[in-house]
Motif scaffolding. Structure first.
Motif, PDB file in Angstrom:
ATOM      1  N   MET A  38      -2.706  -1.953  -7.606  1.00 12.36           N
ATOM      2  CA  MET A  38      -2.508  -2.155  -5.982  1.00 12.36           C
ATOM      3  C   MET A  38      -3.311  -3.403  -5.571  1.00 12.36           C
ATOM      4  O   MET A  38      -2.511  -3.879  -4.935  1.00 12.36           O
ATOM      5  CB  MET A  38      -2.962  -0.748  -5.240  1.00 12.36           C
ATOM      6  N   ILE A  39      -4.185  -3.557  -5.909  1.00  7.74           N
ATOM      7  CA  ILE A  39      -4.932  -4.985  -5.246  1.00  7.74           C
ATOM      8  C   ILE A  39      -4.309  -6.184  -5.913  1.00  7.74           C
ATOM      9  O   ILE A  39      -4.253  -6.940  -5.178  1.00  7.74           O
ATOM     10  CB  ILE A  39      -6.627  -4.715  -6.009  1.00  7.74           C
ATOM     11  N   SER A  77       2.362   1.678  -3.398  1.00  8.79           N
ATOM     12  CA  SER A  77       1.523   1.898  -4.610  1.00  8.79           C
ATOM     13  C   SER A  77       1.054   3.349  -4.201  1.00  8.79           C
ATOM     14  O   SER A  77       0.725   4.062  -5.383  1.00  8.79           O
ATOM     15  CB  SER A  77       0.286   1.154  -4.367  1.00  8.79           C
ATOM     16  N   ARG A  78       0.907   4.055  -2.953  1.00  8.47           N
ATOM     17  CA  ARG A  78       0.569   5.648  -3.018  1.00  8.47           C
ATOM     18  C   ARG A  78       1.810   6.373  -3.347  1.00  8.47           C
ATOM     19  O   ARG A  78       1.494   7.448  -3.966  1.00  8.47           O
ATOM     20  CB  ARG A  78       0.232   5.653  -1.502  1.00  8.47           C
ATOM     21  N   PHE A 130       0.929  -1.154   0.076  1.00  8.71           N
ATOM     22  CA  PHE A 130       0.216   0.091  -0.012  1.00  8.71           C
ATOM     23  C   PHE A 130       0.851   1.417   0.112  1.00  8.71           C
ATOM     24  O   PHE A 130       0.580   2.314  -0.884  1.00  8.71           O
ATOM     25  CB  PHE A 130      -1.063  -0.017   1.067  1.00  8.71           C
ATOM     26  N   TRP A 185       0.105   4.404  -8.274  1.00  8.23           N
ATOM     27  CA  TRP A 185      -0.611   3.410  -9.078  1.00  8.23           C
ATOM     28  C   TRP A 185      -2.137   3.495  -8.878  1.00  8.23           C
ATOM     29  O   TRP A 185      -2.688   3.977  -7.837  1.00  8.23           O
ATOM     30  CB  TRP A 185      -0.211   2.035  -8.530  1.00  8.23           C
ATOM     31  N   PRO A 186      -2.828   3.004 -10.014  1.00  3.96           N
ATOM     32  CA  PRO A 186      -4.383   2.892  -9.859  1.00  3.96           C
ATOM     33  C   PRO A 186      -4.851   1.805  -8.823  1.00  3.96           C
ATOM     34  O   PRO A 186      -3.882   1.025  -8.447  1.00  3.96           O
ATOM     35  CB  PRO A 186      -4.889   2.570 -11.359  1.00  3.96           C
ATOM     36  N   LEU A 187      -5.853   1.941  -8.320  1.00  7.13           N
ATOM     37  CA  LEU A 187      -6.443   0.857  -7.462  1.00  7.13           C
ATOM     38  C   LEU A 187      -6.253  -0.384  -7.913  1.00  7.13           C
ATOM     39  O   LEU A 187      -5.761  -1.578  -7.034  1.00  7.13           O
ATOM     40  CB  LEU A 187      -7.922   1.312  -7.217  1.00  7.13           C
ATOM     41  N   SER A 188      -6.641  -0.722  -9.088  1.00  8.48           N
ATOM     42  CA  SER A 188      -6.630  -2.062  -9.696  1.00  8.48           C
ATOM     43  C   SER A 188      -5.233  -2.787  -9.570  1.00  8.48           C
ATOM     44  O   SER A 188      -4.961  -4.106  -9.244  1.00  8.48           O
ATOM     45  CB  SER A 188      -6.997  -2.283 -11.280  1.00  8.48           C
TER      46      SER A 188
END
Length: 111
Positions: free
Chosen positions: A71-72, A61-62, A58, A66-69
């Motif tokens: 990151m997940i 990614s922040r 997390f 990055w986009p949420l997808s």
């Protein structure tokens, strides 16, 4: 962002190795030989380390935007044996490629 990448890479390898130990040694011992000691100890360690992995992913990614997808997907990589190693290499390329790309200059003429 270099420190966040280093933290992510280290925990990704640790989580990957612990998950492989759990699957390759712990599960056969538990279900083949009725000895659950490895699953009980290594499983708890993996659960704790996976939470640390989630925090590191997390954070990275922040910082990388990055986009949420993405990151997940990176976060889910710690749940499948061997995938965390692949994800670690891919993430390293993404981040180093992003850092090497020149940032656009404001008010620069477009050619």
């Amino acid at each position: 962002m270099g420190a966040a990448l280093t933290r992510y890479r280290v925990i990704a390898w640790i989580v990957g190795v612990v998950l492989i130990l759990l699957m390759v040694i712990g599960m056969p011992l538990k279900y083949g030989f009725d000895n659950a000691i490895v699953v009980e100890t290594v499983g708890q360690a993996h659960g704790f380390l996976y939470m640390v992995y989630l925090v590191a992913a997390f954070d990275l990614s922040r910082r990388a935007g990055w986009p949420l997808s993405r990151m997940i997907l990176v976060m889910l990589a710690g749940t499948v044996p061997f995938v965390s190693f692949f994800a670690e290499r891919r993430v390293s390329r993404w981040v180093t490629g992003q850092a090497a790309a020149p940032e656009p200059v404001a008010n620069a003429p477009v050619r």
